[in-house]
Enzyme design. Sequence first.
Site, PDB file in Angstrom:
ATOM      1  N   GLU A 212      33.371  42.372  43.796  1.00  0.00           N
ATOM      2  CA  GLU A 212      33.355  40.967  44.209  1.00  0.00           C
ATOM      3  C   GLU A 212      31.908  40.617  44.531  1.00  0.00           C
ATOM      4  O   GLU A 212      31.395  40.967  45.588  1.00  0.00           O
ATOM      5  CB  GLU A 212      34.260  40.768  45.427  1.00  0.00           C
ATOM      6  CG  GLU A 212      35.726  41.066  45.159  1.00  0.00           C
ATOM      7  CD  GLU A 212      36.343  40.149  44.122  1.00  0.00           C
ATOM      8  OE1 GLU A 212      35.891  38.985  44.010  1.00  0.00           O
ATOM      9  OE2 GLU A 212      37.263  40.581  43.425  1.00  0.00           O
ATOM     10  N   CYS A 247      29.397  33.694  49.427  1.00  0.00           N
ATOM     11  CA  CYS A 247      29.327  33.828  47.971  1.00  0.00           C
ATOM     12  C   CYS A 247      29.915  32.627  47.247  1.00  0.00           C
ATOM     13  O   CYS A 247      29.574  32.374  46.095  1.00  0.00           O
ATOM     14  CB  CYS A 247      30.030  35.112  47.522  1.00  0.00           C
ATOM     15  SG  CYS A 247      31.749  35.227  48.090  1.00  0.00           S
TER      16      CYS A 247
END
Length: 482
Positions: A212, A247
Amino acid sequence: MAEEEVAAMVGELRGSFRAGRTRAAEWRAAQLRGIVRMVEEREGDICDALHSDLAKPRMESYLHEISLAKAACTFALKGLKNWMKPDKVPAGITTFPSTAQIVSEPLGVVLVISAWNYPFLLSIDPVIGAIAAGNAVVLKPSEIAPATSALFAKLLPEYVDSSCIKVVEGGVPETTALLEQKWDKIFYTGSGNVGRIVMAAAAKHLTPVALELGGKCPAIVDSNADLHVAMKRLAVGKWGCNNGQACIAPDYVITTKSFAPELVDSLKRVLKRFYGEDPLQSEDLSRIVNSNHFRRLTNLIEDKKISQKIVYGGQTDEKKLKIAPTVLLDVPLDTTLMAEEIFGPLLPIVTVDKIEDSIEFINSRTKPLAAYLFTKDKKLQEEFVSNVPAGGMLVNDVALHLANPHLPFGGVGDSGIGSYHGKFSFDCFTHKKAVLIRGFGGEATARYPPYTIEKQKILRGLINGSFFALILALLGFPREKR
């Protein structure tokens, strides 16, 4: 923790897994209930740790980390028994009579390496999936968020089975020692650079990975959008998400040259309302995680090419490690600010002649983890959804797609490999085992050598799905000599 200690710990976990401790639905549910209790009983401690690491506002800690962790557990508890059931699938004419199913099998002993920006949620969320799938787990929290890391090391053994779920604290040496071991899966959240190191280490053992990562998440703002609403949602999705250290936070905005001044004015008004005239004093803004990241971000805006493009903000406080929300207009595209993920409170605005050009601009760069569009134009929306490759996308808002447990969350290309959340977390840590079951009836002599012309005709018919060929095969044609 030395490499020998790590190897011994992994050996202990393998013993627990092989003994079947983690497989039963009751064990899985008990661990998930334990995590729910931990979240409920120790909310104050979790908030204190997050404030120590990031000066994260209490409400933001609850909304973006604690509540989502609890929701993930609750969702898994509700779905667990159904997720564990074998999925029946058609058996097919060529194997008739038979039954076919897909069995969800735990992978074994898995490693979760988490990130510092959401140090509670990004640690516990994949662990929840690994437990639900029936695995033994090692969690390596980020050393860059030391208070939350220490909290996990202290709390988790009090609420879950420590013979199957362990926490390893430390920095690069400990992570390196962990990566030397053979795992059944590695789940990593963080930067692309470290993701490459993780993937290289995993390749030595042919270990599957879920990465991720991040990337430069774009947000297109069309001139026909409800500008005030759009700017409020954009602002809270950028600066209300750990002051841009997320993110999925918008990394840059794209709009038209003619609309940019109006957009900037609206964004300025929203930011003043949200964080006041002196945002460095606002209690609703997280600080930058450490001095290294503070210097990285201040170096970006001190570049002469960039500093002259600031249209709002830019204030910094090195002692408090705070940087105000900073908006920049028409930053040169060859600067570091536009080449790398910002991961902070700086928001460049890129302008194009026509809003449709924004899609080509996004596609000329690496695939982002998330992409956002604000518009009332259905045609533009359809073009955006169809033609922009991204891990996930959201129209007319920012970041909320990760709160839907029915949607997979993950990247594509440079922004990541694999996905999780909801049942996708269970699937992430599960092997889908194909199972075909037959009895001893239904012998087809055409299956066995020697392959005469008659047998070949029947076999070709079976492969092509011929019901007549199936009947002939089941009746034992052609008759074999005994």
